[in-house]
Design an enzyme around this catalytic site. Structure first.
Site, PDB file in Angstrom:
ATOM      1  N   SER A  75      -3.303  -5.189  -0.635  1.00  0.00           N
ATOM      2  CA  SER A  75      -3.882  -4.319   0.378  1.00  0.00           C
ATOM      3  C   SER A  75      -5.007  -5.026   1.137  1.00  0.00           C
ATOM      4  O   SER A  75      -5.120  -4.913   2.359  1.00  0.00           O
ATOM      5  CB  SER A  75      -4.426  -3.048  -0.293  1.00  0.00           C
ATOM      6  OG  SER A  75      -4.840  -2.114   0.666  1.00  0.00           O
ATOM      7  N   GLY A  77      -3.386   2.339   4.270  1.00  0.00           N
ATOM      8  CA  GLY A  77      -4.372   2.945   3.381  1.00  0.00           C
ATOM      9  C   GLY A  77      -4.785   1.922   2.341  1.00  0.00           C
ATOM     10  O   GLY A  77      -3.918   1.279   1.741  1.00  0.00           O
ATOM     11  N   GLU A  78      -6.081   1.798   2.096  1.00  0.00           N
ATOM     12  CA  GLU A  78      -6.561   0.805   1.128  1.00  0.00           C
ATOM     13  C   GLU A  78      -5.922   0.984  -0.242  1.00  0.00           C
ATOM     14  O   GLU A  78      -5.769   0.030  -1.000  1.00  0.00           O
ATOM     15  CB  GLU A  78      -8.090   0.914   0.915  1.00  0.00           C
ATOM     16  CG  GLU A  78      -8.929   0.471   2.063  1.00  0.00           C
ATOM     17  CD  GLU A  78      -9.386   1.652   2.875  1.00  0.00           C
ATOM     18  OE1 GLU A  78      -8.505   2.401   3.352  1.00  0.00           O
ATOM     19  OE2 GLU A  78     -10.591   1.818   3.037  1.00  0.00           O
ATOM     20  N   ASN A  79      -5.596   2.236  -0.566  1.00  0.00           N
ATOM     21  CA  ASN A  79      -5.023   2.522  -1.881  1.00  0.00           C
ATOM     22  C   ASN A  79      -3.632   1.932  -2.055  1.00  0.00           C
ATOM     23  O   ASN A  79      -3.072   1.985  -3.136  1.00  0.00           O
ATOM     24  CB  ASN A  79      -4.997   4.030  -2.118  1.00  0.00           C
ATOM     25  CG  ASN A  79      -4.275   4.782  -1.023  1.00  0.00           C
ATOM     26  OD1 ASN A  79      -4.464   4.496   0.160  1.00  0.00           O
ATOM     27  ND2 ASN A  79      -3.445   5.714  -1.381  1.00  0.00           N
ATOM     28  N   GLY A  80      -3.081   1.381  -0.990  1.00  0.00           N
ATOM     29  CA  GLY A  80      -1.821   0.670  -1.170  1.00  0.00           C
ATOM     30  C   GLY A  80      -0.615   1.307  -0.529  1.00  0.00           C
ATOM     31  O   GLY A  80       0.441   1.427  -1.161  1.00  0.00           O
TER      32      GLY A  80
END
Lengths: 219, 239
Positions: free
Chosen positions: B104, B50-53
Protein backbone atom coordinates in the site's frame (compact mmCIF):
# COMPACT_ATOMS: atom_id res chain seq x y z
CA UNK A 1 4.34 -30.29 11.27
CA UNK A 2 0.84 -29.73 12.59
CA UNK A 3 0.96 -26.37 14.40
CA UNK A 4 -2.65 -26.18 15.54
CA UNK A 5 -2.88 -25.55 19.28
CA UNK A 6 -5.37 -24.40 21.86
CA UNK A 7 -5.18 -20.69 22.53
CA UNK A 8 -3.96 -21.46 26.04
CA UNK A 9 -1.07 -23.54 24.67
CA UNK A 10 -0.24 -21.00 22.00
CA UNK A 11 0.16 -18.11 24.44
CA UNK A 12 1.73 -20.12 27.28
CA UNK A 13 5.15 -18.53 26.84
CA UNK A 14 4.00 -14.95 26.24
CA UNK A 15 4.80 -12.92 29.34
CA UNK A 16 4.93 -9.46 30.92
CA UNK A 17 7.16 -6.84 29.33
CA UNK A 18 7.44 -8.42 25.90
CA UNK A 19 7.31 -6.59 22.59
CA UNK A 20 4.29 -7.78 20.63
CA UNK A 21 3.22 -6.95 17.09
CA UNK A 22 -0.53 -7.03 16.56
CA UNK A 23 -2.06 -7.24 13.09
CA UNK A 24 -5.06 -5.23 11.98
CA UNK A 25 -6.11 -1.76 10.96
CA UNK A 26 -8.52 0.10 13.24
CA UNK A 27 -9.23 -3.28 14.82
CA UNK A 28 -10.23 -4.89 11.52
CA UNK A 29 -8.10 -7.92 10.84
CA UNK A 30 -6.88 -8.07 14.45
CA UNK A 31 -6.58 -11.40 16.31
CA UNK A 32 -9.41 -10.66 18.72
CA UNK A 33 -9.50 -14.06 20.46
CA UNK A 34 -5.75 -13.97 21.15
CA UNK A 35 -6.04 -10.43 22.52
CA UNK A 36 -8.82 -11.53 24.89
CA UNK A 37 -6.83 -14.57 25.99
CA UNK A 38 -3.76 -12.46 26.81
CA UNK A 39 -5.91 -10.07 28.83
CA UNK A 40 -7.48 -13.00 30.69
CA UNK A 41 -4.00 -14.40 31.36
CA UNK A 42 -3.06 -11.07 32.99
CA UNK A 43 -0.10 -10.21 30.75
CA UNK A 44 0.96 -6.59 31.27
CA UNK A 45 3.64 -3.91 30.69
CA UNK A 46 3.58 -4.70 27.01
CA UNK A 47 5.30 -2.86 24.21
CA UNK A 48 2.79 -2.98 21.38
CA UNK A 49 3.62 -2.47 17.72
CA UNK A 50 0.47 -1.94 15.70
CA UNK A 51 -0.81 0.21 12.87
CA UNK A 52 -2.86 2.23 15.35
CA UNK A 53 -4.32 2.22 18.87
CA UNK A 54 -7.46 0.51 17.62
CA UNK A 55 -10.88 1.82 18.47
CA UNK A 56 -12.17 2.22 22.04
CA UNK A 57 -12.29 -1.23 23.61
CA UNK A 58 -11.91 -2.88 20.17
CA UNK A 59 -8.91 -4.59 18.63
CA UNK A 60 -5.71 -3.38 20.23
CA UNK A 61 -7.97 -0.88 22.01
CA UNK A 62 -8.79 -3.72 24.44
CA UNK A 63 -5.22 -3.58 25.80
CA UNK A 64 -5.60 0.14 26.50
CA UNK A 65 -8.97 -0.37 28.14
CA UNK A 66 -7.36 -2.96 30.42
CA UNK A 67 -4.22 -0.84 31.02
CA UNK A 68 -1.75 -3.42 29.73
CA UNK A 69 0.39 -1.14 27.55
CA UNK A 70 3.70 0.38 28.60
CA UNK A 71 4.77 1.63 25.19
CA UNK A 72 3.12 1.85 21.78
CA UNK A 73 4.71 2.08 18.34
CA UNK A 74 1.98 3.16 15.92
CA UNK A 75 1.07 5.64 13.21
CA UNK A 76 -2.29 6.75 14.53
CA UNK A 77 -4.12 6.87 17.87
CA UNK A 78 -6.76 9.49 17.03
CA UNK A 79 -9.56 6.94 16.61
CA UNK A 80 -9.23 5.81 20.23
CA UNK A 81 -10.05 8.74 22.58
CA UNK A 82 -9.51 6.45 25.62
CA UNK A 83 -5.93 5.82 24.56
CA UNK A 84 -5.45 9.54 23.79
CA UNK A 85 -6.56 10.36 27.33
CA UNK A 86 -4.29 7.73 28.89
CA UNK A 87 -1.42 9.06 26.83
CA UNK A 88 -2.09 12.62 28.01
CA UNK A 89 -2.07 11.29 31.59
CA UNK A 90 1.31 9.65 31.03
CA UNK A 91 -0.02 6.12 31.47
CA UNK A 92 1.98 4.89 28.50
CA UNK A 93 4.56 6.14 26.07
CA UNK A 94 4.05 6.44 22.33
CA UNK A 95 6.43 6.49 19.38
CA UNK A 96 4.56 7.85 16.37
CA UNK A 97 5.80 6.42 13.10
CA UNK A 98 4.53 7.36 9.63
CA UNK A 99 2.42 4.44 8.46
CA UNK A 100 4.54 3.73 5.39
CA UNK A 101 7.73 3.84 7.45
CA UNK A 102 6.16 1.49 9.99
CA UNK A 103 5.14 -0.92 7.23
CA UNK A 104 8.51 -0.92 5.51
CA UNK A 105 10.56 -1.01 8.74
CA UNK A 106 8.67 -4.10 9.87
CA UNK A 107 9.15 -5.64 6.45
CA UNK A 108 12.89 -4.88 6.72
CA UNK A 109 12.95 -6.43 10.19
CA UNK A 110 11.66 -9.66 8.74
CA UNK A 111 13.84 -9.55 5.66
CA UNK A 112 17.20 -9.39 7.38
CA UNK A 113 17.80 -5.72 6.58
CA UNK A 114 19.21 -3.20 9.04
CA UNK A 115 16.75 -0.51 8.06
CA UNK A 116 15.32 1.52 5.23
CA UNK A 117 15.87 4.87 3.51
CA UNK A 118 12.81 7.08 3.05
CA UNK A 119 12.00 10.69 2.27
CA UNK A 120 8.95 10.49 4.52
CA UNK A 121 9.39 12.60 7.65
CA UNK A 122 12.18 14.85 6.40
CA UNK A 123 11.64 18.37 7.76
CA UNK A 124 9.39 17.06 10.55
CA UNK A 125 9.78 15.91 14.16
CA UNK A 126 10.12 12.36 12.83
CA UNK A 127 13.59 13.18 11.47
CA UNK A 128 14.96 14.43 14.80
CA UNK A 129 18.11 12.60 15.86
CA UNK A 130 18.12 10.43 12.76
CA UNK A 131 20.86 10.04 10.20
CA UNK A 132 20.31 11.38 6.68
CA UNK A 133 21.89 9.92 3.57
CA UNK A 134 22.09 11.62 0.19
CA UNK A 135 21.65 9.40 -2.84
CA UNK A 136 21.72 10.84 -6.35
CA UNK A 137 21.03 14.31 -5.00
CA UNK A 138 18.08 13.32 -2.80
CA UNK A 139 18.07 13.24 1.00
CA UNK A 140 16.69 10.18 2.74
CA UNK A 141 16.12 9.41 6.42
CA UNK A 142 17.65 6.26 7.84
CA UNK A 143 14.93 4.34 9.68
CA UNK A 144 15.95 1.25 11.63
CA UNK A 145 14.29 -2.09 11.03
CA UNK A 146 11.66 -3.15 13.56
CA UNK A 147 11.60 -6.58 15.19
CA UNK A 148 9.49 -8.07 17.98
CA UNK A 149 9.41 -10.96 20.42
CA UNK A 150 5.96 -12.01 19.32
CA UNK A 151 3.59 -11.33 16.42
CA UNK A 152 -0.12 -12.09 16.69
CA UNK A 153 -2.03 -11.96 13.41
CA UNK A 154 -5.40 -12.94 12.01
CA UNK A 155 -6.32 -14.57 8.72
CA UNK A 156 -9.40 -15.99 7.07
CA UNK A 157 -7.90 -19.36 6.16
CA UNK A 158 -4.87 -21.26 7.44
CA UNK A 159 -3.82 -24.86 6.78
CA UNK A 160 -2.53 -27.10 9.55
CA UNK A 161 1.15 -26.43 8.82
CA UNK A 162 0.61 -22.66 8.72
CA UNK A 163 0.12 -21.56 5.13
CA UNK A 164 -1.95 -18.40 5.38
CA UNK A 165 -4.54 -16.94 3.01
CA UNK A 166 -5.94 -13.52 3.91
CA UNK A 167 -9.32 -12.23 2.81
CA UNK A 168 -10.53 -8.78 1.85
CA UNK A 169 -8.94 -5.71 3.34
CA UNK A 170 -7.87 -7.47 6.54
CA UNK A 171 -4.22 -7.96 5.55
CA UNK A 172 -2.58 -4.65 6.59
CA UNK A 173 0.80 -5.28 8.29
CA UNK A 174 0.18 -8.97 9.07
CA UNK A 175 2.32 -10.49 6.28
CA UNK A 176 5.31 -8.37 7.33
CA UNK A 177 4.74 -8.91 11.05
CA UNK A 178 4.71 -12.66 10.50
CA UNK A 179 8.28 -12.34 9.19
CA UNK A 180 9.55 -9.92 11.84
CA UNK A 181 9.00 -11.69 15.18
CA UNK A 182 10.64 -14.57 17.03
CA UNK A 183 7.33 -16.28 17.74
CA UNK A 184 4.28 -15.95 15.49
CA UNK A 185 0.72 -17.03 16.19
CA UNK A 186 -1.98 -16.82 13.57
CA UNK A 187 -5.62 -16.79 14.62
CA UNK A 188 -7.62 -18.43 11.85
CA UNK A 189 -11.26 -17.97 11.06
CA UNK A 190 -11.05 -21.38 9.38
CA UNK A 191 -8.39 -24.08 9.74
CA UNK A 192 -8.17 -26.41 6.74
CA UNK A 193 -6.21 -29.54 5.84
CA UNK A 194 -2.86 -29.30 4.09
CA UNK A 195 -3.45 -29.02 0.35
CA UNK A 196 -6.77 -27.24 0.61
CA UNK A 197 -5.24 -23.83 -0.05
CA UNK A 198 -4.08 -23.44 -3.62
CA UNK A 199 -0.32 -22.63 -3.46
CA UNK A 200 -1.02 -19.59 -5.64
CA UNK A 201 -3.21 -18.20 -2.87
CA UNK A 202 -0.74 -18.57 0.01
CA UNK A 203 0.08 -15.00 1.12
CA UNK A 204 2.18 -15.86 4.20
CA UNK A 205 4.19 -19.05 3.91
CA UNK A 206 4.11 -21.73 6.62
CA UNK A 207 7.80 -21.19 7.49
CA UNK A 208 6.88 -17.93 9.22
CA UNK A 209 4.19 -19.43 11.45
CA UNK A 210 4.84 -21.13 14.82
CA UNK A 211 1.32 -21.68 16.15
CA UNK A 212 -2.20 -21.73 14.78
CA UNK A 213 -5.34 -21.16 16.86
CA UNK A 214 -8.97 -21.10 15.90
CA UNK A 215 -10.80 -17.80 16.25
CA UNK A 216 -13.49 -17.86 18.90
CA UNK A 217 -12.19 -21.02 20.55
CA UNK A 218 -13.16 -21.17 24.22
CA UNK A 219 -10.53 -22.73 26.40
CA UNK B 1 -23.00 32.22 -1.73
CA UNK B 2 -22.47 32.54 2.00
CA UNK B 3 -22.71 29.04 3.40
CA UNK B 4 -23.38 27.34 6.69
CA UNK B 5 -20.92 24.70 7.87
CA UNK B 6 -22.72 21.79 6.25
CA UNK B 7 -23.04 23.59 2.92
CA UNK B 8 -19.40 24.67 3.09
CA UNK B 9 -18.33 21.07 3.66
CA UNK B 10 -20.30 19.87 0.63
CA UNK B 11 -19.10 22.76 -1.50
CA UNK B 12 -15.44 22.04 -0.74
CA UNK B 13 -15.89 18.31 -1.47
CA UNK B 14 -17.82 18.96 -4.68
CA UNK B 15 -15.31 21.49 -5.98
CA UNK B 16 -12.38 19.15 -5.24
CA UNK B 17 -14.16 16.27 -7.01
CA UNK B 18 -14.06 18.41 -10.15
CA UNK B 19 -10.25 18.74 -9.82
CA UNK B 20 -9.83 14.97 -10.22
CA UNK B 21 -9.11 13.64 -13.69
CA UNK B 22 -10.39 10.42 -15.20
CA UNK B 23 -8.02 7.49 -15.23
CA UNK B 24 -6.26 8.58 -12.04
CA UNK B 25 -5.64 6.96 -8.65
CA UNK B 26 -6.79 9.07 -5.70
CA UNK B 27 -6.40 8.74 -1.92
CA UNK B 28 -8.88 10.54 0.34
CA UNK B 29 -8.05 11.43 3.95
CA UNK B 30 -10.52 11.56 6.82
CA UNK B 31 -12.98 14.42 7.39
CA UNK B 32 -14.08 16.61 4.49
CA UNK B 33 -11.84 14.67 2.06
CA UNK B 34 -13.90 11.50 2.60
CA UNK B 35 -16.96 13.35 1.29
CA UNK B 36 -15.26 13.96 -2.06
CA UNK B 37 -16.27 10.41 -2.98
CA UNK B 38 -19.94 11.47 -2.82
CA UNK B 39 -19.29 13.59 -5.90
CA UNK B 40 -17.25 11.09 -7.91
CA UNK B 41 -19.53 8.74 -9.81
CA UNK B 42 -18.29 5.57 -11.57
CA UNK B 43 -18.58 7.36 -14.90
CA UNK B 44 -15.59 9.46 -13.87
CA UNK B 45 -13.30 6.40 -14.11
CA UNK B 46 -11.37 7.40 -10.99
CA UNK B 47 -9.86 4.69 -8.80
CA UNK B 48 -9.65 5.17 -5.04
CA UNK B 49 -6.76 3.92 -2.93
CA UNK B 50 -7.20 3.10 0.76
CA UNK B 51 -4.14 2.80 3.00
CA UNK B 52 -5.68 -0.28 4.57
CA UNK B 53 -5.02 -2.12 1.35
CA UNK B 54 -7.66 -1.65 -1.31
CA UNK B 55 -7.91 -0.06 -4.72
CA UNK B 56 -11.30 0.09 -6.29
CA UNK B 57 -13.96 2.16 -7.92
CA UNK B 58 -17.44 3.03 -6.79
CA UNK B 59 -19.29 3.26 -3.52
CA UNK B 60 -18.49 -0.26 -2.36
CA UNK B 61 -14.76 0.42 -2.44
CA UNK B 62 -15.30 3.66 -0.54
CA UNK B 63 -17.24 1.72 2.08
CA UNK B 64 -14.40 -0.77 2.50
CA UNK B 65 -11.98 2.11 2.98
CA UNK B 66 -14.20 4.14 5.28
CA UNK B 67 -15.60 1.27 7.31
CA UNK B 68 -12.16 -0.12 8.00
CA UNK B 69 -10.87 3.19 9.25
CA UNK B 70 -13.90 3.48 11.55
CA UNK B 71 -13.58 -0.06 12.89
CA UNK B 72 -17.15 -0.53 11.79
CA UNK B 73 -16.86 -4.29 11.45
CA UNK B 74 -17.78 -4.43 15.14
CA UNK B 75 -21.30 -4.71 13.80
CA UNK B 76 -22.03 -8.40 13.60
CA UNK B 77 -23.90 -8.20 10.33
CA UNK B 78 -20.75 -7.05 8.57
CA UNK B 79 -18.02 -9.46 7.48
CA UNK B 80 -15.08 -8.84 9.78
CA UNK B 81 -12.74 -8.99 6.83
CA UNK B 82 -14.71 -6.04 5.47
CA UNK B 83 -15.41 -7.59 2.16
CA UNK B 84 -19.16 -7.36 2.77
CA UNK B 85 -19.30 -3.83 4.02
CA UNK B 86 -22.36 -2.97 1.97
CA UNK B 87 -25.61 -4.69 1.26
CA UNK B 88 -24.44 -7.55 -0.91
CA UNK B 89 -21.88 -10.25 -1.23
CA UNK B 90 -19.98 -8.35 -3.89
CA UNK B 91 -18.30 -5.66 -1.86
CA UNK B 92 -16.14 -4.16 -4.54
CA UNK B 93 -16.72 -3.74 -8.24
CA UNK B 94 -14.78 -5.78 -10.79
CA UNK B 95 -11.23 -4.55 -11.10
CA UNK B 96 -10.66 -3.96 -7.40
CA UNK B 97 -7.64 -5.37 -5.58
CA UNK B 98 -6.52 -6.01 -2.01
CA UNK B 99 -2.95 -5.85 -0.71
CA UNK B 100 -0.88 -5.47 2.45
CA UNK B 101 0.46 -2.29 4.09
CA UNK B 102 3.97 -2.57 2.65
CA UNK B 103 2.51 -2.70 -0.86
CA UNK B 104 0.00 0.00 0.00
CA UNK B 105 2.79 2.40 0.90
CA UNK B 106 4.97 1.32 -2.00
CA UNK B 107 2.05 2.53 -4.11
CA UNK B 108 2.05 5.83 -2.20
CA UNK B 109 5.78 6.50 -1.78
CA UNK B 110 6.58 5.10 -5.18
CA UNK B 111 4.65 7.90 -6.86
CA UNK B 112 1.71 5.82 -8.12
CA UNK B 113 -0.98 7.90 -6.40
CA UNK B 114 -1.95 10.85 -8.60
CA UNK B 115 -3.81 12.93 -6.04
CA UNK B 116 -4.28 12.88 -2.29
CA UNK B 117 -6.91 15.01 -0.58
CA UNK B 118 -6.15 15.82 3.07
CA UNK B 119 -7.72 17.86 5.82
CA UNK B 120 -5.53 20.15 7.88
CA UNK B 121 -5.10 22.27 10.97
CA UNK B 122 -2.64 24.63 9.25
CA UNK B 123 -1.29 25.17 5.75
CA UNK B 124 1.41 27.69 4.82
CA UNK B 125 2.03 29.77 1.71
CA UNK B 126 5.11 27.68 0.85
CA UNK B 127 3.09 24.45 0.89
CA UNK B 128 4.00 23.35 4.42
CA UNK B 129 1.21 21.37 6.09
CA UNK B 130 0.56 20.60 9.78
CA UNK B 131 -2.30 18.22 10.51
CA UNK B 132 -1.31 15.51 12.97
CA UNK B 133 -0.69 16.93 16.42
CA UNK B 134 -1.10 19.89 18.76
CA UNK B 135 1.73 19.59 21.30
CA UNK B 136 0.43 19.22 24.85
CA UNK B 137 -3.17 19.09 23.66
CA UNK B 138 -4.02 16.55 21.03
CA UNK B 139 -1.83 13.84 19.57
CA UNK B 140 -3.73 12.03 16.83
CA UNK B 141 -0.82 10.68 14.84
CA UNK B 142 0.11 11.13 11.21
CA UNK B 143 -1.29 7.83 9.94
CA UNK B 144 -0.39 7.77 6.27
CA UNK B 145 -0.38 11.55 5.78
CA UNK B 146 3.40 12.04 5.86
CA UNK B 147 3.90 9.37 3.21
CA UNK B 148 1.04 10.72 1.10
CA UNK B 149 2.47 14.25 1.20
CA UNK B 150 5.86 12.95 0.06
CA UNK B 151 4.65 10.40 -2.48
CA UNK B 152 1.45 11.65 -4.12
CA UNK B 153 1.97 13.61 -7.32
CA UNK B 154 -0.53 16.24 -6.18
CA UNK B 155 -1.64 17.24 -2.69
CA UNK B 156 -4.98 19.01 -2.33
CA UNK B 157 -6.02 20.36 1.07
CA UNK B 158 -9.73 20.43 1.94
CA UNK B 159 -10.43 22.72 4.88
CA UNK B 160 -12.56 25.47 6.31
CA UNK B 161 -10.76 28.76 5.75
CA UNK B 162 -10.76 29.67 9.44
CA UNK B 163 -11.13 28.00 12.80
CA UNK B 164 -12.86 30.46 15.09
CA UNK B 165 -11.19 33.78 14.32
CA UNK B 166 -7.94 32.14 13.30
CA UNK B 167 -7.01 31.57 9.67
CA UNK B 168 -5.85 28.09 8.72
CA UNK B 169 -3.97 29.60 5.76
CA UNK B 170 -0.80 31.06 7.20
CA UNK B 171 2.50 32.67 6.26
CA UNK B 172 4.19 29.96 8.34
CA UNK B 173 2.86 26.94 10.22
CA UNK B 174 3.08 27.07 14.02
CA UNK B 175 2.32 23.36 14.67
CA UNK B 176 4.69 20.43 14.02
CA UNK B 177 4.79 19.81 10.27
CA UNK B 178 3.35 16.78 8.55
CA UNK B 179 5.47 17.64 5.52
CA UNK B 180 7.28 20.64 4.12
CA UNK B 181 6.52 22.22 0.73
CA UNK B 182 4.05 19.50 -0.11
CA UNK B 183 0.71 21.19 -0.81
CA UNK B 184 -0.29 22.18 -4.34
CA UNK B 185 -3.84 23.47 -3.90
CA UNK B 186 -6.12 24.49 -1.02
CA UNK B 187 -9.90 24.52 -1.37
CA UNK B 188 -11.95 26.35 1.27
CA UNK B 189 -15.45 27.83 1.39
CA UNK B 190 -13.88 31.09 0.17
CA UNK B 191 -12.27 29.72 -2.97
CA UNK B 192 -9.55 27.72 -4.68
CA UNK B 193 -5.95 28.67 -3.83
CA UNK B 194 -2.88 27.33 -5.61
CA UNK B 195 0.49 27.33 -3.86
CA UNK B 196 2.89 29.05 -6.27
CA UNK B 197 6.11 31.05 -6.20
CA UNK B 198 3.91 34.01 -5.23
CA UNK B 199 2.46 32.15 -2.26
CA UNK B 200 -1.31 31.54 -2.05
CA UNK B 201 -2.55 32.39 -5.54
CA UNK B 202 -6.29 32.72 -5.75
CA UNK B 203 -7.59 30.83 -8.78
CA UNK B 204 -11.31 30.99 -8.00
CA UNK B 205 -13.19 32.96 -5.36
CA UNK B 206 -16.61 32.65 -3.74
CA UNK B 207 -18.42 35.68 -5.25
CA UNK B 208 -20.33 36.25 -2.00
CA UNK B 209 -17.10 37.74 -0.65
CA UNK B 210 -14.82 40.58 -1.78
CA UNK B 211 -11.08 40.05 -2.23
CA UNK B 212 -10.61 42.30 0.80
CA UNK B 213 -12.78 40.00 2.90
CA UNK B 214 -10.96 36.89 1.69
CA UNK B 215 -7.61 38.55 2.37
CA UNK B 216 -8.79 39.58 5.84
CA UNK B 217 -9.60 35.92 6.59
CA UNK B 218 -6.12 34.82 5.48
CA UNK B 219 -2.95 35.17 7.54
CA UNK B 220 -0.71 35.43 4.46
CA UNK B 221 -0.62 37.75 1.46
CA UNK B 222 -2.91 36.50 -1.30
CA UNK B 223 -1.71 36.86 -4.87
CA UNK B 224 -4.51 37.74 -7.28
CA UNK B 225 -3.59 36.84 -10.87
CA UNK B 226 -5.33 38.30 -13.93
CA UNK B 227 -6.88 34.90 -14.63
CA UNK B 228 -8.84 34.88 -11.34
CA UNK B 229 -12.53 34.08 -11.69
CA UNK B 230 -15.57 33.41 -9.51
CA UNK B 231 -16.30 29.80 -8.56
CA UNK B 232 -18.90 28.32 -10.93
CA UNK B 233 -22.29 28.40 -9.22
CA UNK B 234 -22.78 24.73 -10.08
CA UNK B 235 -20.60 23.93 -7.07
CA UNK B 236 -22.62 25.79 -4.46
CA UNK B 237 -26.19 25.77 -5.74
CA UNK B 238 -28.61 23.21 -4.24
CA UNK B 239 -26.19 21.96 -1.61
Amino acid sequence: MDKVKTIEEAIANIHDGQTIMIGGFGGNGSPHSLIEALIAKGVKDLTIICNDAGNPNFGVGRFFKEKRVKKLYASFIGANPEACEDLANGEFEVVLIPQGTLAESIRAGGAGLGGILTKTGIGTLVSEGKQKINIKGEDYLVEEAIHADVALIYAAKVDRIGNVSYHGSSRAHSPSMAMAADYVVVEAKEIVEVGEINPDNVHTQSVFINSIVLKGEQK
Amino acid sequence: MKMNKEQATKFIAKRIAAELKSGTLVNLGVGIPTLVSDFVGPERDIQMHGENGVIGVGNAAFEVINNTSKGISKAEEIDEDVINSGAGTTAVEPGASFFDSATSFAIIRGGHVDVTVLGTMEVAENGDIANYMIPGKRVAGMGGAMDLCVGAKKVIVATFHTQGSRSKLLRKCTLPLTASKAVNTVVTELGVFDVTEQGFTIREYNPAYTFEEIQAATNASLFIPETVKPVDSVYYENL
